[in-house]
Design an enzyme around this catalytic site. Structure first.
Site, PDB file in Angstrom:
ATOM      1  N   ASN A 124      49.835  40.222  35.620  1.00 30.10           N
ATOM      2  CA  ASN A 124      51.043  39.422  35.812  1.00 30.10           C
ATOM      3  C   ASN A 124      52.201  40.349  36.120  1.00 30.10           C
ATOM      4  O   ASN A 124      52.237  41.499  35.670  1.00 30.10           O
ATOM      5  CB  ASN A 124      51.382  38.625  34.551  1.00 30.10           C
ATOM      6  CG  ASN A 124      50.520  37.405  34.365  1.00 30.10           C
ATOM      7  OD1 ASN A 124      49.887  36.923  35.300  1.00 30.10           O
ATOM      8  ND2 ASN A 124      50.480  36.891  33.151  1.00 30.10           N
ATOM      9  N   ARG A 168      44.555  34.889  35.761  1.00 34.54           N
ATOM     10  CA  ARG A 168      43.997  36.252  35.680  1.00 34.54           C
ATOM     11  C   ARG A 168      42.542  36.219  35.220  1.00 34.54           C
ATOM     12  O   ARG A 168      41.692  36.899  35.793  1.00 34.54           O
ATOM     13  CB  ARG A 168      44.835  37.135  34.755  1.00 34.54           C
ATOM     14  CG  ARG A 168      46.179  37.511  35.356  1.00 34.54           C
ATOM     15  CD  ARG A 168      47.003  38.317  34.398  1.00 34.54           C
ATOM     16  NE  ARG A 168      47.254  37.514  33.195  1.00 34.54           N
ATOM     17  CZ  ARG A 168      47.475  37.992  31.986  1.00 34.54           C
ATOM     18  NH1 ARG A 168      47.463  39.291  31.776  1.00 34.54           N
ATOM     19  NH2 ARG A 168      47.711  37.198  30.974  1.00 34.54           N
TER      20      ARG A 168
END
Length: 93
Positions: free
Chosen positions: A38, A20
């Site tokens: 996520n 990320r």
């Protein structure tokens, strides 16, 4: 300005490896807006908004990922742009 939005679902070994954080840097490099998060199933979901060519290039780098990641698949589908003004990590779902 010609703009598009895409939703990417990245599967494989993409959680717990800085994916990320890396995605935020790549999206900003390509001048994209949107977010990354996520998902409970172990995948990463991305909403990317910007120039269609930049989205294509961004998808290709997402398929490689950062060191330590092992993406297996990037599923892309058309999306609707949201009110994002930059690119950021958001809460997991």
């Amino acid at each position: 300005m010609n703009e598009a939005a895409a939703r990417l679902i990245v599967t494989g070994h993409v959680q717990g490896v800085g994916y990320r954080w890396w995605t935020v840097g790549q999206a900003r490099r390509f001048g994209l807006r949107g977010w990354v998060r996520n998902r409970r199933d172990g995948s990463v979901e991305i909403l990317a908004i910007g120039d269609p060519g930049a989205l294509d290039r961004f998808e290709l780098v997402c398929a490689r990922g950062p060191d330590g990641a092992a993406p297996e698949r990037v599923k892309r589908e058309a999306a609707t742009a949201d009110a994002s003004t930059s690119f950021a990590q958001i809460a997991s779902v």
